[in-house]
Design an enzyme around this catalytic site. Structure first.
Site, PDB file in Angstrom:
ATOM      1  N   THR A 122      10.292   5.485   6.894  1.00  9.53           N
ATOM      2  CA  THR A 122      10.989   4.404   6.181  1.00  9.53           C
ATOM      3  C   THR A 122      11.533   3.367   7.163  1.00  9.53           C
ATOM      4  OG1 THR A 122      11.627   5.998   4.496  1.00  9.53           O
ATOM      5  CG2 THR A 122      12.843   3.918   4.522  1.00  9.53           C
ATOM      6  N   ASN A 143      10.455  -3.163   4.630  1.00 11.41           N
ATOM      7  CA  ASN A 143       9.549  -2.239   5.331  1.00 11.41           C
ATOM      8  C   ASN A 143       8.123  -2.262   4.789  1.00 11.41           C
ATOM      9  OD1 ASN A 143      10.080  -0.876   2.995  1.00 11.41           O
ATOM     10  ND2 ASN A 143      10.790   1.012   3.953  1.00 11.41           N
ATOM     11  N   LYS A 179       5.289  -4.921  -0.368  1.00 10.10           N
ATOM     12  CA  LYS A 179       6.594  -5.518  -0.690  1.00 10.10           C
ATOM     13  C   LYS A 179       6.631  -7.021  -0.366  1.00 10.10           C
ATOM     14  CE  LYS A 179       9.144  -1.184  -0.179  1.00 10.10           C
ATOM     15  NZ  LYS A 179      10.397  -0.575   0.345  1.00 10.10           N
ATOM     16  N   ARG A 235       1.950   8.874   2.547  1.00 14.34           N
ATOM     17  CA  ARG A 235       3.205   8.768   3.309  1.00 14.34           C
ATOM     18  C   ARG A 235       2.943   8.869   4.812  1.00 14.34           C
ATOM     19  NH1 ARG A 235       7.792   8.526   0.324  1.00 14.34           N
ATOM     20  NH2 ARG A 235       9.159   9.677   1.711  1.00 14.34           N
ATOM     21  N   TYR A 237      14.051   1.303  -9.288  1.00 13.60           N
ATOM     22  CA  TYR A 237      14.751   2.027  -8.221  1.00 13.60           C
ATOM     23  C   TYR A 237      16.023   2.712  -8.725  1.00 13.60           C
ATOM     24  CZ  TYR A 237      11.835   0.245  -4.375  1.00 13.60           C
ATOM     25  OH  TYR A 237      10.802  -0.002  -3.498  1.00 13.60           O
ATOM     26  N   HIS A 250       5.788   0.439  -0.158  1.00 15.91           N
ATOM     27  CA  HIS A 250       6.400   1.593  -0.821  1.00 15.91           C
ATOM     28  C   HIS A 250       5.324   2.638  -1.021  1.00 15.91           C
ATOM     29  CE1 HIS A 250       8.577   3.969  -3.809  1.00 15.91           C
ATOM     30  NE2 HIS A 250       7.459   3.966  -4.510  1.00 15.91           N
ATOM     31  N   ARG A 255       3.703   0.710   8.447  1.00 14.87           N
ATOM     32  CA  ARG A 255       5.050   0.183   8.750  1.00 14.87           C
ATOM     33  C   ARG A 255       5.210  -0.146  10.231  1.00 14.87           C
ATOM     34  NH1 ARG A 255       8.066   4.242   4.558  1.00 14.87           N
ATOM     35  NH2 ARG A 255       8.229   2.792   2.800  1.00 14.87           N
ATOM     36  N   GLU A 265       5.999   6.009 -11.565  1.00 16.64           N
ATOM     37  CA  GLU A 265       5.911   4.666 -10.983  1.00 16.64           C
ATOM     38  C   GLU A 265       4.616   3.959 -11.399  1.00 16.64           C
ATOM     39  OE1 GLU A 265       8.670   5.974  -7.166  1.00 16.64           O
ATOM     40  OE2 GLU A 265       6.568   5.472  -6.827  1.00 16.64           O
ATOM     41  N   PHE A 284      22.922   0.606  -0.448  1.00 19.64           N
ATOM     42  CA  PHE A 284      21.935  -0.465  -0.244  1.00 19.64           C
ATOM     43  C   PHE A 284      21.247  -0.893  -1.533  1.00 19.64           C
ATOM     44  CE2 PHE A 284      19.848   3.620   0.810  1.00 19.64           C
ATOM     45  CZ  PHE A 284      18.786   3.614  -0.091  1.00 19.64           C
TER      46      PHE A 284
HETATM   47  P1  CMP Z   1      11.039   2.729  -0.583  1.00 20.38           P
HETATM   48  O1  CMP Z   1      10.105   3.781  -0.110  1.00 20.38           O
HETATM   49  O2  CMP Z   1      10.486   1.600  -1.346  1.00 20.38           O
HETATM   50  O3  CMP Z   1      12.156   3.428  -1.496  1.00 20.38           O
HETATM   51  C1  CMP Z   1      13.529   3.197  -1.341  1.00 20.38           C
HETATM   52  C2  CMP Z   1      13.805   2.068  -0.440  1.00 20.38           C
HETATM   53  O4  CMP Z   1      15.147   1.893  -0.090  1.00 20.38           O
HETATM   54  C3  CMP Z   1      13.117   2.318   0.878  1.00 20.38           C
HETATM   55  O5  CMP Z   1      11.746   2.142   0.701  1.00 20.38           O
HETATM   56  C4  CMP Z   1      13.793   1.325   1.802  1.00 20.38           C
HETATM   57  O6  CMP Z   1      13.127   0.089   1.840  1.00 20.38           O
HETATM   58  C5  CMP Z   1      15.141   1.150   1.115  1.00 20.38           C
HETATM   59  N1  CMP Z   1      16.195   1.634   2.002  1.00 20.38           N
HETATM   60  C6  CMP Z   1      16.366   2.881   2.418  1.00 20.38           C
HETATM   61  N2  CMP Z   1      17.446   2.946   3.235  1.00 20.38           N
HETATM   62  C7  CMP Z   1      17.931   1.680   3.314  1.00 20.38           C
HETATM   63  C8  CMP Z   1      19.020   1.099   4.002  1.00 20.38           C
HETATM   64  N3  CMP Z   1      19.834   1.830   4.772  1.00 20.38           N
HETATM   65  N4  CMP Z   1      19.219  -0.216   3.849  1.00 20.38           N
HETATM   66  C9  CMP Z   1      18.403  -0.965   3.059  1.00 20.38           C
HETATM   67  N5  CMP Z   1      17.351  -0.451   2.383  1.00 20.38           N
HETATM   68  C10 CMP Z   1      17.123   0.852   2.515  1.00 20.38           C
END
Ligand code: CMP
Length: 138
Positions: free
Chosen positions: A92, A113, A10, A86, A50, A116, A103, A127, A58
């Site tokens: 996450t 984070n 990212k 994962r 997304y 992905h 992470r 994807e 968010f």
């Molecule tokens: P990702 O695995 O890329 O897929 C969905 C993304 O949403 C996740 O990683 C996080 O980076 C983001 N995400 C999930 N929860 C939140 C949150 N509470 N605030 C901001 N971003 C979020």
């Protein structure tokens, strides 16, 4: 069970100079790179990628962030790829990520984070197809 998953490094991790270290962790964990691309999403492209999260609070923050700078997109191959990747990337929320995960090492917040990872075989295929043509896979 499929043997492929999809990942992005990212914009936060790219900005902070972690591309090389993250690719190294991915290779060291036994994933083979099938496709690789350095690119930047427009905001509409991030909204499309997304779209399953479009009702979440968010969503705006997520799509702005994901289009804020270049990313590295990749398709990865390994037995049990989705689940094993994962595990490698960790929770996450980096505050909940285990030691040794990507992470834990490089993410700064739940939004920024670092990486992905696809959450299912079906989404891994969707994807991967979003970013790569058949000619770009090896
Ligand atoms: P990702 O695995 O890329 O897929 C969905 C993304 O949403 C996740 O990683 C996080 O980076 C983001 N995400 C999930 N929860 C939140 C949150 N509470 N605030 C901001 N971003 C979020």
């Amino acid at each position: 069970m499929s043997n492929r998953t999809f990942t992005m490094i990212k914009p936060d991790a790219v900005r902070n100079g972690h591309i090389g270290n993250i690719l190294q962790m991915i290779n060291a964990a036994g994933f083979k790179i099938i496709a690789l691309k350095y690119t930047q999403l427009s905001t509409p492209q991030a909204e499309k990628f997304y779209e399953v999260h479009s009702e979440r609070g968010f969503f705006g923050e997520l799509t702005q962030f994901m289009s804020s700078g270049p990313i590295v997109a990749a398709i990865l191959e390994k037995e049990n790829a989705v689940a094993d990747f994962r595990t490698l990337i960790g929770a996450t929320d980096p505050a909940k990520a285990d030691e040794g995960t990507i992470r834990k090492a490089y993410a700064t917040s739940i939004g920024e984070n670092a990486v992905h990872g696809s959450d299912s075989d079906e989404n891994a295929a969707i994807e991967g197809n979003f970013f790569f043509s058949g000619l770009e896979r090896f």
